[in-house]
Every structure is written in structure tokens, then in C-alpha cells.
Design a protein around this motif. Structure first.
Motif, mmCIF file in Angstrom:
data_model
loop_
_atom_site.group_PDB
_atom_site.id
_atom_site.type_symbol
_atom_site.label_atom_id
_atom_site.label_comp_id
_atom_site.label_asym_id
_atom_site.label_seq_id
_atom_site.Cartn_x
_atom_site.Cartn_y
_atom_site.Cartn_z
ATOM 1 N N ILE A 61 -30.957 -39.480 70.557
ATOM 2 C CA ILE A 61 -30.594 -39.671 69.002
ATOM 3 C C ILE A 61 -29.112 -39.972 69.325
ATOM 4 C CG2 ILE A 61 -30.861 -39.102 66.769
ATOM 5 C CD1 ILE A 61 -33.498 -37.537 67.693
ATOM 6 N N ILE A 62 -28.706 -40.940 68.505
ATOM 7 C CA ILE A 62 -27.367 -40.967 68.135
ATOM 8 C C ILE A 62 -27.227 -41.344 66.560
ATOM 9 C CG2 ILE A 62 -27.118 -43.446 68.715
ATOM 10 C CD1 ILE A 62 -24.050 -43.013 69.596
ATOM 11 N N ALA A 63 -26.384 -40.482 65.976
ATOM 12 C CA ALA A 63 -26.281 -40.558 64.303
ATOM 13 C C ALA A 63 -24.790 -41.229 64.164
ATOM 14 C CB ALA A 63 -26.297 -39.483 63.960
ATOM 15 N N ALA A 64 -24.609 -42.075 63.269
ATOM 16 C CA ALA A 64 -23.387 -42.832 62.967
ATOM 17 C C ALA A 64 -23.221 -42.546 61.450
ATOM 18 C CB ALA A 64 -23.329 -44.062 63.312
ATOM 19 N N ASP A 65 -21.959 -41.951 60.954
ATOM 20 C CA ASP A 65 -21.664 -41.468 59.922
ATOM 21 C C ASP A 65 -20.001 -41.401 59.599
ATOM 22 O OD1 ASP A 65 -21.017 -40.426 57.167
ATOM 23 O OD2 ASP A 65 -23.262 -40.218 57.206
ATOM 24 N N LYS A 66 -19.542 -42.186 58.519
ATOM 25 C CA LYS A 66 -17.958 -42.224 58.716
ATOM 26 C C LYS A 66 -17.441 -40.765 58.298
ATOM 27 C CE LYS A 66 -17.617 -46.851 58.930
ATOM 28 N NZ LYS A 66 -17.245 -47.338 60.156
ATOM 29 N N LYS A 67 -18.279 -39.766 57.781
ATOM 30 C CA LYS A 67 -17.658 -38.471 57.718
ATOM 31 C C LYS A 67 -17.425 -37.743 58.889
ATOM 32 C CE LYS A 67 -22.435 -36.586 56.839
ATOM 33 N NZ LYS A 67 -23.171 -36.370 55.869
ATOM 34 N N PHE A 68 -17.900 -38.153 60.030
ATOM 35 C CA PHE A 68 -17.633 -37.617 61.409
ATOM 36 C C PHE A 68 -16.329 -37.733 61.945
ATOM 37 C CE2 PHE A 68 -22.738 -38.559 62.671
ATOM 38 C CZ PHE A 68 -22.860 -37.271 62.063
ATOM 39 N N ALA A 69 -15.447 -38.636 61.517
ATOM 40 C CA ALA A 69 -14.129 -39.063 61.686
ATOM 41 C C ALA A 69 -13.306 -38.063 61.124
ATOM 42 C CB ALA A 69 -13.761 -40.542 61.153
ATOM 43 N N ASN A 70 -13.701 -37.174 60.107
ATOM 44 C CA ASN A 70 -12.938 -36.164 59.567
ATOM 45 C C ASN A 70 -12.671 -34.964 60.516
ATOM 46 O OD1 ASN A 70 -11.992 -33.980 57.849
ATOM 47 N ND2 ASN A 70 -13.114 -34.527 56.140
ATOM 48 N N ALA A 71 -11.634 -34.707 60.782
ATOM 49 C CA ALA A 71 -11.388 -33.611 61.886
ATOM 50 C C ALA A 71 -11.919 -32.290 61.432
ATOM 51 C CB ALA A 71 -9.843 -33.606 62.109
ATOM 52 N N ASP A 72 -12.206 -32.053 59.961
ATOM 53 C CA ASP A 72 -12.613 -30.637 59.613
ATOM 54 C C ASP A 72 -14.136 -30.710 59.481
ATOM 55 O OD1 ASP A 72 -10.255 -29.858 59.209
ATOM 56 O OD2 ASP A 72 -10.060 -30.589 57.229
ATOM 57 N N PHE A 73 -14.766 -32.007 59.869
ATOM 58 C CA PHE A 73 -16.409 -32.034 59.724
ATOM 59 C C PHE A 73 -17.029 -31.005 60.602
ATOM 60 C CE2 PHE A 73 -20.359 -33.861 60.460
ATOM 61 C CZ PHE A 73 -21.038 -33.684 59.376
ATOM 62 N N GLU A 74 -17.922 -30.340 60.374
ATOM 63 C CA GLU A 74 -18.782 -29.728 61.434
ATOM 64 C C GLU A 74 -20.286 -30.073 61.187
ATOM 65 O OE1 GLU A 74 -18.410 -25.721 62.902
ATOM 66 O OE2 GLU A 74 -16.185 -25.939 62.502
ATOM 67 N N ILE A 75 -21.024 -30.480 62.246
ATOM 68 C CA ILE A 75 -22.233 -30.893 61.916
ATOM 69 C C ILE A 75 -23.301 -29.552 62.173
ATOM 70 C CG2 ILE A 75 -22.966 -31.161 64.482
ATOM 71 C CD1 ILE A 75 -24.668 -33.782 63.552
ATOM 72 N N GLU A 76 -24.385 -29.430 61.262
ATOM 73 C CA GLU A 76 -25.223 -28.620 61.289
ATOM 74 C C GLU A 76 -25.550 -27.878 62.615
ATOM 75 O OE1 GLU A 76 -28.121 -27.870 58.450
ATOM 76 O OE2 GLU A 76 -27.392 -29.639 57.303
ATOM 77 N N GLU A 77 -25.784 -26.880 63.048
ATOM 78 C CA GLU A 77 -26.167 -25.943 64.152
ATOM 79 C C GLU A 77 -27.344 -26.779 64.755
ATOM 80 O OE1 GLU A 77 -25.487 -24.166 67.453
ATOM 81 O OE2 GLU A 77 -23.997 -24.092 65.847
ATOM 82 N N LYS A 78 -28.403 -26.984 64.004
ATOM 83 C CA LYS A 78 -29.579 -27.540 64.387
ATOM 84 C C LYS A 78 -29.743 -28.995 65.001
ATOM 85 C CE LYS A 78 -30.972 -28.869 59.757
ATOM 86 N NZ LYS A 78 -32.271 -28.641 58.834
ATOM 87 N N PHE A 79 -28.328 -29.704 64.499
ATOM 88 C CA PHE A 79 -28.265 -31.123 65.088
ATOM 89 C C PHE A 79 -27.115 -30.944 66.148
ATOM 90 C CE2 PHE A 79 -29.150 -32.201 60.458
ATOM 91 C CZ PHE A 79 -30.452 -32.085 60.661
ATOM 92 N N LYS A 80 -26.584 -30.030 66.689
ATOM 93 C CA LYS A 80 -25.490 -29.822 67.660
ATOM 94 C C LYS A 80 -25.680 -30.751 68.903
ATOM 95 C CE LYS A 80 -22.433 -26.874 65.794
ATOM 96 N NZ LYS A 80 -20.889 -27.122 65.700
#
Length: 267
Positions: free
Chosen positions: A30-49
Motif C-alpha cells: 500500500i502507498i498513500a499519497a497526501d499533500k500533508k506528508f510534505a509537512n516536516a512536522d507531520f507524523e503518521i499514526e503508529e498503526k500506519f507506520k
């Protein structure tokens, strides 16, 4: 087999959770694309790591066989413009309200396989309702895979594309109407002296139980209502007041307005 999810908002996350929880795909597929991933401060939830993430829609699409467009109808055309040269040979799955296959197909070739899905927010707790429409080119194994994904979020039903606006007004928008009803029931309980948390639990469980009665029995809702209404009793007094205030008419009009808005978004 690889899947791209474009947009990881509430519904994108619900879909991703259902896939992972039910072992439909491995995280590395699975690959997820979202513009918010470009934010250096963004952290994805642990269950999606363990999934792959990118802020580049084209990169996600190029690596996938199936693409789920989990974006709002107001921005879907921007996304389609972005991916159109990379996605024509893929299976396109759109959950954008009101955006029909005619609009979607304008960005791809005549042979692109397109699926429309109208899920709803109870998918977040695996109690959702998703309506699915398949264009003619979608093959049986592809249908089965997509149904497996959305069955992991609750229940599914196949519908004609001409029914999708009505579905959007009813089950797509319907949870909001139900939440208003639950809130109103709880407020009434508080008005009559119940503690807020008690009133809310009573209201929510009453709605949940009533829905289960409809789903698990072959009894029409009107007959179930009659079972609660004793002659000259408390319930019929309340029902009479709902009728006096045009409760059913208001609900019908709300669904109609939501469906009409879905039609507008598709123009």
C-alpha cells in the motif's frame, strides 16, 4: 498487487484501517499519497507506520494497480489532472460524492476501469454502509477485491449509477441526520432531569438497538413502531407530536436536498 490511496483524511484512514485489520493486503503493498506528508512536522499514526507514504500523487499511482481516490469532490479534478497520464491502465475507485463516471472518464482512456463507491463515516468503526457501482469493463476478480475492501468497513450494496445521488443523500449524509436525532433525544433527557452522560448513552443505544431490530427482523419499521405504541400511552403521545411537527417530512426533505446537492456537484 499494489494499492494507492490518494487522500488520507477520515475516510482514507478508515479504508486503510479496514484493509490492514482484515489482512486484505500487506502494509508494503500500500502507498498513500497526501499533500500533508510534505509537512516536516507531520507524523503518521503508529498503526500506519509500515505503509509507504508520499506527497506526490503521480509517484503513488505509478506504483499501483488499484487507485482509491479518497478526496473531496471539490478537488478531485485537480487530482485527476495530476494523475491522468499515469493512471489510465489502472483500476480507478472514486469515493467523491456526485462525481460520475462520465466526468472521471474524461481524464483517462476509453478502456479505463472505473468504480464509484459511496461509503459513510460509520466505516470508521467498521459499521459503515457502502454503495458500489462498476463500469462495464471491471472484471469479476476486480469486483471481488473491491467488495472485500469495503466489506471490511461494514456492509455493501451494488447499485446503478443513476441511484448514486439518492444513495449519497440517504446513507452518505444520513449519519449526520442520525447524530442530530441522538443529540436531540439526549437533550430532551437532560431537560427532564437526566445526567448528560446517562442521557447520551440511553439515546445512542436506543438508536443502535432500533436499527438492529430493523436489520435483523423481517418486520417493517411501521409495524415495529406500532409494537411500542400502546393505546393512549406515552409513546403514541410522542409520535403524535412528531407528526404534528412534520418530523418525517423534514427527514425526507433533508435527504432530498442532500441528493440534489450531489447532483449539482456532478455537473
Amino acid at each position: 498487487m499494489k494499492l494507492a490511496i490518494i487522500g488520507l483524511g477520515n475516510m482514507g484512514q478508515a479504508i486503510l484501517s479496514g484493509i490492514l485489520k482484515n489482512n486484505i493486503l500487506e502494509a508494503e503493498q500500500i502507498i498513500a499519497a497526501d499533500k500533508k506528508f510534505a509537512n516536516a512536522d507531520f507524523e503518521i499514526e503508529e498503526k500506519f507506520k509500515e505503509i509507504n507514504i508520499t506527497d506526490d500523487n503521480k509517484e503513488a499511482v505509478q506504483k499501483a494497480d488499484y487507485i482509491i481516490l479518497a478526496v473531496k469532490p471539490q478537488i478531485i479534478e485537480l487530482v485527476l489532472e495530476d494523475i491522468q497520464n499515469s493512471a489510465a491502465s489502472k483500476v480507478i475507485i472514486s469515493i467523491a460524492a456526485g462525481v460520475n463516471t462520465r466526468t472521471l472518464s474524461q481524464y483517462f482512456t476509453a478502456n479505463t476501469k472505473i468504480i464509484r463507491v459511496m461509503p459513510n463515516t460509520p466505516a470508521l468503526v467498521a459499521e459503515g454502509m457502502s454503495a458500489l457501482y462498476y463500469s462495464n469493463l471491471v472484471e469479476a476478480d476486480e469486483r471481488a477485491f473491491v467488495e472485500k475492501i469495503f466489506n471490511s468497513l461494514g456492509e455493501t450494496a451494488e447499485v446503478k449509477e443513476s441511484d448514486m445521488d439518492a444513495v449519497t443523500g440517504l446513507s452518505g449524509s444520513g449519519p449526520a441526520f442520525v447524530y442530530i436525532f441522538i443529540e436531540a433525544l439526549a437533550d430532551a433527557g437532560v431537560l427532564k432531569g437526566l445526567a448528560r452522560d446517562t442521557a447520551l448513552k440511553l439515546a445512542a443505544q436506543t438508536v443502535k438497538g432500533g436499527a438492529e431490530m430493523v436489520l435483523s427482523s423481517d418486520i417493517h419499521p411501521a409495524a415495529l413502531k406500532d409494537m411500542v405504541c400502546s393505546p393512549a400511552g406515552t409513546t403514541i403521545a410522542g409520535v403524535a407530536e412528531l407528526e404534528n411537527k412534520a418530523f418525517r417530512s423534514a427527514v425526507i426533505n433533508a435527504v432530498q436536498k442532500a441528493a440534489e446537492r450531489s447532483e449539482e456537484l456532478g455537473r
